[in-house]
Design an enzyme around this catalytic site. Structure first.
Site, PDB file in Angstrom:
ATOM      1  N   ASP A  70       0.924  -1.056  -0.049  1.00  0.00           N
ATOM      2  CA  ASP A  70       0.179   0.123  -0.003  1.00  0.00           C
ATOM      3  C   ASP A  70       0.971   1.015   0.015  1.00  0.00           C
ATOM      4  OD1 ASP A  70      -1.470   2.211   0.611  1.00  0.00           O
ATOM      5  OD2 ASP A  70      -2.775   1.138   2.338  1.00  0.00           O
ATOM      6  N   VAL A  71       0.980   1.984  -1.070  1.00  0.00           N
ATOM      7  CA  VAL A  71       1.922   3.121  -1.250  1.00  0.00           C
ATOM      8  C   VAL A  71       1.720   4.189  -0.245  1.00  0.00           C
ATOM      9  CG1 VAL A  71       2.489   2.639  -3.771  1.00  0.00           C
ATOM     10  CG2 VAL A  71       0.628   4.206  -2.917  1.00  0.00           C
ATOM     11  N   ASN A  97       2.606   5.766 -10.151  1.00  0.00           N
ATOM     12  CA  ASN A  97       1.320   5.594 -11.047  1.00  0.00           C
ATOM     13  C   ASN A  97      -0.129   5.201  -9.924  1.00  0.00           C
ATOM     14  OD1 ASN A  97      -0.510   4.933 -13.472  1.00  0.00           O
ATOM     15  ND2 ASN A  97      -0.544   3.122 -12.147  1.00  0.00           N
ATOM     16  N   TYR A 170      -9.668  14.594  -5.583  1.00  0.00           N
ATOM     17  CA  TYR A 170      -8.782  13.962  -6.599  1.00  0.00           C
ATOM     18  C   TYR A 170      -7.951  15.202  -7.194  1.00  0.00           C
ATOM     19  CZ  TYR A 170      -7.489  11.496 -10.869  1.00  0.00           C
ATOM     20  OH  TYR A 170      -6.731  10.990 -11.984  1.00  0.00           O
ATOM     21  N   LYS A 174      -3.859  15.750  -7.076  1.00  0.00           N
ATOM     22  CA  LYS A 174      -3.096  15.979  -8.574  1.00  0.00           C
ATOM     23  C   LYS A 174      -2.469  17.082  -8.671  1.00  0.00           C
ATOM     24  CE  LYS A 174      -3.930  11.942  -9.999  1.00  0.00           C
ATOM     25  NZ  LYS A 174      -2.881  10.816 -10.120  1.00  0.00           N
TER      26      LYS A 174
END
Ligand code: BGC
Length: 272
Positions: A70-71, A97, A170, A174
């Site tokens: 889990d990053v 990614n 989101y 980003k």
């Protein structure tokens, strides 16, 4: 689709792609492997999909391993890097990614929805980039492999600059990725580490299935894309190979939109 000539520009390099069990990540892993890199295929869920990507790479004559983490969890990211280095010796390319959406009208968004998206999409890129840069600095330059100390590719989005109602978590994540990428490029340029981002537009993957799976949805989506087609994962795989290779040696801190012109404000072609 445009024709392309297979090249082995990544021969001898080792790459880790996070969230590589599906969608854009799976294609990037395969494209890097086809260009000669040994690839770590990270997953957190759907282990069998990651193993399928590894099997496809092996069937095509490449080399890959599946790597769980889990990053957003520091200990799991560090364990994944230990496994990657034990298998391949070092890392030359990191593709940040892994990313997800948890959409909601802003006034109804829970803290959990906000935090989950920020943790995976932004903190995940922090944790993985930090481990990669530590290893690049430890290993030093190996000119026979690459003229850089290492490369990081951050997967961002057109929503790094296009506001997106119903997706504030989101879009904010980003936006953060963009500044993380540029700051790392500035800070580590003197060490010959290159850091860039790919900012996809609408690419046909599971994350946005509802936006393209019916003809009506696709027609509506196409009004946002001047180039007249929805993107496919190969569009992103090819960009990743170029940014990972020495062919892009003088490119750092760059945001590469691969979006069929979605960021060109197509509504203004007949208005304004
Ligand atoms: C999102 C997709 C969306 C695309 C274009 C991507 O970053 O993940 O769901 O289709 O941007 O809006």
């Amino acid at each position: 689709m445009p024709k392309s000539i297979p090249s082995r520009v990544l021969d001898g390099q080792r790459a880790l792609v996070t969230g590589a069990n599906s969608g854009i990540g799976a294609e990037v892993a395969k494209a890097l492997a086809a260009a000669g890199a040994k690839v770590g295929v990270n997953y957190v869920t759907a282990k069998e999909q990651a193993e399928q990507v590894v099997a496809e790479i092996a069937a095509a004559g490449g080399e890959a391993i599946a790597l769980f983490a889990d990053v957003s969890k520091e200990d799991q990211v560090q364990a994944m890097f230990r496994e990657m280095l034990a298998a391949f010796g070092t890392i030359d390319v990191l593709v940040n990614n892994a990313g997800l959406q948890r959409d909601s009208a802003f006034h109804e968004m829970t803290l959990a929805q906000w935090q989950f998206v920020l943790d995976v999409n932004l903190t995940g890129q922090f944790l993985c980039s930090r481990e990669a840069i530590r290893e690049f600095l430890r290993r030093g330059m190996v000119p026979d492999v690459s003229c850089t100390l290492g490369k990081i590719i951050c997967m961002s989005s057109v929503h790094e600059i296009i506001p997106w109602g119903g997706h504030a978590n989101y879009a904010a994540s980003k936006g953060g990725v963009g500044m993380l990428m540029r700051t790392l490029a500035q800070e580590y340029g003197p060490h010959h580490i290159r850091v860039n981002s790919i900012n996809p537009g609408a690419i046909k993957t599971p994350i946005n299935r509802s936006a393209w799976e019916t003809p009506e949805a696709e027609r509506s989506l196409l009004t946002l894309i001047p180039y007249g087609r929805v993107g496919v994962v190969a569009d992103i795989g090819k960009a990743a190979v170029w940014l990972a290779s020495d062919d892009s040696d003088y490119v750092t801190g760059h945001t590469l939109y691969v979006d069929g012109g979605m960021t060109l404000y197509p509504g203004f072609s007949t208005n304004g």
